[in-house]
Design a protein around this motif. Structure first.
Motif, short mmCIF file in Angstrom:
data_model
loop_
_atom_site.label_atom_id
_atom_site.label_comp_id
_atom_site.label_asym_id
_atom_site.label_seq_id
_atom_site.Cartn_x
_atom_site.Cartn_y
_atom_site.Cartn_z
N GLN A 1 50.65 -12.26 -8.35
CA GLN A 1 52.01 -12.88 -8.05
C GLN A 1 52.86 -12.20 -8.74
OE1 GLN A 1 52.72 -15.14 -5.89
NE2 GLN A 1 50.53 -14.95 -5.05
N THR B 1 45.94 -15.88 -5.45
CA THR B 1 47.03 -17.07 -5.17
C THR B 1 46.42 -18.40 -5.91
OG1 THR B 1 45.65 -17.82 -3.44
CG2 THR B 1 47.50 -16.45 -2.79
N GLN C 1 51.43 -20.56 -2.12
CA GLN C 1 51.18 -19.14 -2.28
C GLN C 1 50.08 -18.90 -1.26
OE1 GLN C 1 49.96 -18.57 -6.18
NE2 GLN C 1 52.24 -18.69 -6.95
N ALA D 1 51.07 -16.25 1.66
CA ALA D 1 50.29 -15.08 2.06
C ALA D 1 50.16 -14.80 3.94
CB ALA D 1 48.96 -15.17 1.65
N ILE E 1 43.22 -12.94 0.35
CA ILE E 1 43.58 -13.25 -0.85
C ILE E 1 42.61 -13.93 -1.80
CG2 ILE E 1 45.88 -14.11 -0.01
CD1 ILE E 1 44.72 -16.82 0.47
N SER F 1 44.21 -21.05 5.45
CA SER F 1 44.36 -19.54 5.23
C SER F 1 44.26 -18.76 6.45
CB SER F 1 43.34 -19.21 4.12
OG SER F 1 43.61 -17.59 4.00
#
Length: 225
Positions: free
Chosen positions: A98, A120, A125, A129, A137, A166
């Motif tokens: 990050q 992440t 976060q 993404a 990630i 995700s």
């Protein structure tokens, strides 16, 4: 076949197809060839070369060794933090944090075909993404780990969030080992990244095989349900 994302200018690459089917990701420094051969023989799919305090030439020399061994085992090689060195080393991708090079800049440097990964640590976060030019990630640290000093453990709740939200492949990371990988797999995660579980193992091949077996068996049981 995975659908190309908006920032890709070419059809989905073989690298992304291999990423999609990966289960076990090793993060390590410039370890000896013998160690890496054992880890790869045990089923490591992706290796990230992470040499925080090394100079560029030292990283490139190590990357050349790693690239050859990874290709012998059909594994992907990723360079930590440095998209420029990922290109110079002819690696398969780069991984940034990050607070490192922005993912947009990393993508600009490595181009559309190489992989870009991002660490992440929060639900926001993980979700952000999905709008960034990243291919995968890392989610964690699941447990407190000396490889991430000062970074509080996020536990399994963030892994569960990544399972639900995700839109790119993710790897749970942080203190994951044979003793606790089953708990991670029970969240629905099918990929993990490890450091000490392999670098400190007296038998990296057997340890890698055991980690991978839990992930593949869990995936098989979910598909069979």
């Amino acid at each position: 076949m995975l659908a190309p994302r908006s920032w890709q200018t070419e059809p989905v690459s073989n690298r992304r197809q291999r990423l999609e089917t990966a289960h076990l990701y090793l993060v390590c420094d410039a370890q000896p060839d013998a160690f890496l051969r054992q880890a790869l023989a045990g089923g490591v799919d992706i290796v990230q070369l992470r040499c925080k305090d090394a100079g560029d030439e030292e990283i490139l020399v190590a990357a050349a060794r790693f690239r050859s061994l990874c290709r012998d085992h059909d594994a992907l090689l990723v360079i930590n933090d440095r998209p420029d060195l990922a290109v110079a080393a002819d690696a398969d991708g780069v991984h940034v944090g990050q607070d490192d090079e922005s993912v947009s800049r990393a993508r600009e440097i490595v181009g559309p075909d190489r992989l870009v990964g991002l660490s992440t640590h929060t639900p926001a976060q993980v979700e952000a993404a999905g709008e960034a030019p990243v291919d995968y990630i890392g989610v964690g640290p699941v447990n407190a780990t000396p490889t991430k000093p000062g970074r509080a453990a996020v536990g399994l709740e963030l892994v569960r969030h990544a399972v639900a939200h995700s839109v790119v492949p993710f790897f749970a990371i942080g203190g994951i080992a044979p003793a606790n990988v089953t708990d991670v797999a029970r969240t629905g995660a099918r990929r993990v990244a490890v450091v000490r579980a392999l670098t400190r193992s007296s038998d990296p091949q057997s340890t890698a095989r055991a980690l991978r077996a839990v992930l593949t068996e869990r995936r098989a049981s979910v598909h069979a349900a």
